[in-house]
Scaffold this active site. Structure first.
Site, short mmCIF file in Angstrom:
data_model
loop_
_atom_site.label_atom_id
_atom_site.label_comp_id
_atom_site.label_asym_id
_atom_site.label_seq_id
_atom_site.Cartn_x
_atom_site.Cartn_y
_atom_site.Cartn_z
N LEU A 40 11.04 -20.73 -4.45
CA LEU A 40 10.05 -19.79 -3.91
C LEU A 40 8.82 -19.83 -4.81
O LEU A 40 8.93 -19.82 -6.03
CB LEU A 40 10.63 -18.37 -3.92
CG LEU A 40 9.65 -17.22 -3.63
CD1 LEU A 40 9.29 -17.17 -2.16
CD2 LEU A 40 10.24 -15.87 -4.05
N HIS A 93 2.86 3.56 -8.98
CA HIS A 93 2.75 2.12 -9.25
C HIS A 93 3.99 1.62 -10.00
O HIS A 93 4.46 0.51 -9.75
CB HIS A 93 1.48 1.82 -10.06
CG HIS A 93 0.22 2.15 -9.32
ND1 HIS A 93 -0.01 1.75 -8.01
CD2 HIS A 93 -0.90 2.84 -9.69
CE1 HIS A 93 -1.21 2.17 -7.62
NE2 HIS A 93 -1.76 2.86 -8.61
N ASP A 142 0.83 -1.21 0.00
CA ASP A 142 0.00 0.00 0.00
C ASP A 142 0.87 1.26 0.00
O ASP A 142 1.97 1.26 0.57
CB ASP A 142 -0.91 -0.01 1.24
CG ASP A 142 -2.04 1.00 1.11
OD1 ASP A 142 -2.34 1.42 -0.02
OD2 ASP A 142 -2.63 1.37 2.14
C1 FPP Z 1 -2.03 0.14 -3.30
O1 FPP Z 1 -1.53 1.45 -3.23
C2 FPP Z 1 -1.40 -0.53 -4.42
C3 FPP Z 1 -2.07 -1.05 -5.48
C4 FPP Z 1 -3.55 -1.01 -5.60
C5 FPP Z 1 -1.36 -1.65 -6.61
C6 FPP Z 1 -0.13 -2.43 -6.29
C7 FPP Z 1 0.72 -2.47 -7.49
C8 FPP Z 1 2.07 -2.42 -7.49
C9 FPP Z 1 2.89 -2.47 -6.30
C10 FPP Z 1 2.84 -2.29 -8.77
C11 FPP Z 1 2.76 -3.36 -9.76
C12 FPP Z 1 2.76 -4.73 -9.22
C13 FPP Z 1 3.32 -5.79 -9.83
C14 FPP Z 1 3.10 -7.13 -9.27
C15 FPP Z 1 4.15 -5.67 -11.02
P1 FPP Z 1 -2.54 2.66 -3.45
O2 FPP Z 1 -2.54 2.99 -4.90
O3 FPP Z 1 -3.85 2.31 -2.88
O4 FPP Z 1 -1.82 3.77 -2.63
P2 FPP Z 1 -2.53 4.89 -1.76
O5 FPP Z 1 -3.20 4.18 -0.61
O6 FPP Z 1 -1.40 5.72 -1.32
O7 FPP Z 1 -3.49 5.62 -2.65
#
Ligand code: FPP
Length: 239
Positions: free
Chosen positions: A119, A25, A8
């Site tokens: 893994l 992201h 997150d």
């Molecule tokens: C939550 O942060 C994160 C996500 C919804 C997406 C997770 C994706 C990645 C880490 C990148 C790509 C992943 C892979 C496997 C290649 P948020 O966007 O909700 O952050 P916020 O709470 O600060 O708004």
């Protein structure tokens, strides 16, 4: 050892810098690479990363599209490295709402890496623990309602292959303290570690610190603590 991570904070990381959320992201995807390598080095057997929840479909379509592009790119670019490093890939969640082309890439990545024994890396995409529980319950007939049977059906409805056991450690970055519909059944006795860093800032040192925190926890599974060593009885001596 099964570690699950709620990654997150990508959006806030970007917003704090005046950048577009999608950039957060992208940087988050780099963190994924580093943490996967660190997990493989530290002997973790299963790593499950929450990449896209079923509720994330409600985000702006540009953000959803950018996330889907990142998953596709990640799967395509990492397969060779996964094979080289003994990493087995598995994408858990629903597949019927994903682009058929992405589903083909997922299936191919799973096939090519299936022999990986070091893994198991699971990416949760279009994943909702509650939906999975409802679907698995519907598959479990009356008279077969054991935990094992239910867990088998849960694995089937989420495309979990290999079927994976309970989570030992759940880490959430980004400062929030909630589970957000992630692995609710599997986290029955998980140790929870919440860290304030945003996911793009989460590095090997922070991961190692979370693992050390886990080692300090006493896991009792509803039972009582193992008896401490009997106190040394010091004989009274006549003075
Ligand atoms: C939550 O942060 C994160 C996500 C919804 C997406 C997770 C994706 C990645 C880490 C990148 C790509 C992943 C892979 C496997 C290649 P948020 O966007 O909700 O952050 P916020 O709470 O600060 O708004």
């Amino acid at each position: 050892m099964h570690v699950a991570i709620i990654m997150d904070g990508n959006g806030r990381w970007a917003e704090r810098r005046g950048l577009n959320r999608t950039l957060g992201h992208q940087v988050g995807a780099r963190t994924v690479r580093r943490i996967v390598e660190a997990a493989a080095r530290s002997g973790i057997e299963v790593l499950t990363l929450y990449a896209f929840s079923s509720d994330n479909w409600s985000r702006p379509s540009t953000e959803v599209a950018s996330l889907m592009r990142l998953f596709r790119r990640y799967l395509q670019s990492e397969v060779a490295r996964c094979v080289e490093n003994g990493i087995r890939l598995n994408v858990i969640g629903r597949r019927d709402r994903l682009d058929p082309d992405l589903v083909r890439i997922i299936e191919q990545a799973e096939r090519v890496t299936a022999e990986g024994a070091r893994l198991t890396l699971r990416l949760a995409v279009d994943y909702s623990a509650r939906d999975a529980i409802v679907s698995a319950a519907a598959l479990t007939p009356v008279g077969h309602r054991s935990r094992d049977e239910f867990a088998k059906n849960l694995a089937a409805v989420t495309h979990s292959s290999p079927a994976v056991s309970l989570v030992d450690l759940l880490i959430r970055t980004g400062g929030e303290r909630r589970l957000s519909d992630f692995l609710l059944w599997e986290c029955a006795y998980a140790e929870l570690v919440f860290v304030d860093q945003y996911w793009p800032d989460f590095d090997e040192a922070a991961f190692a610190a979370a693992l050390r925190e886990f080692e300090r926890r006493e896991r009792r599974y509803g039972s009582v603590a193992a008896s401490p060593p009997a106190p040394q009885v010091v004989p009274l001596v006549n003075r």
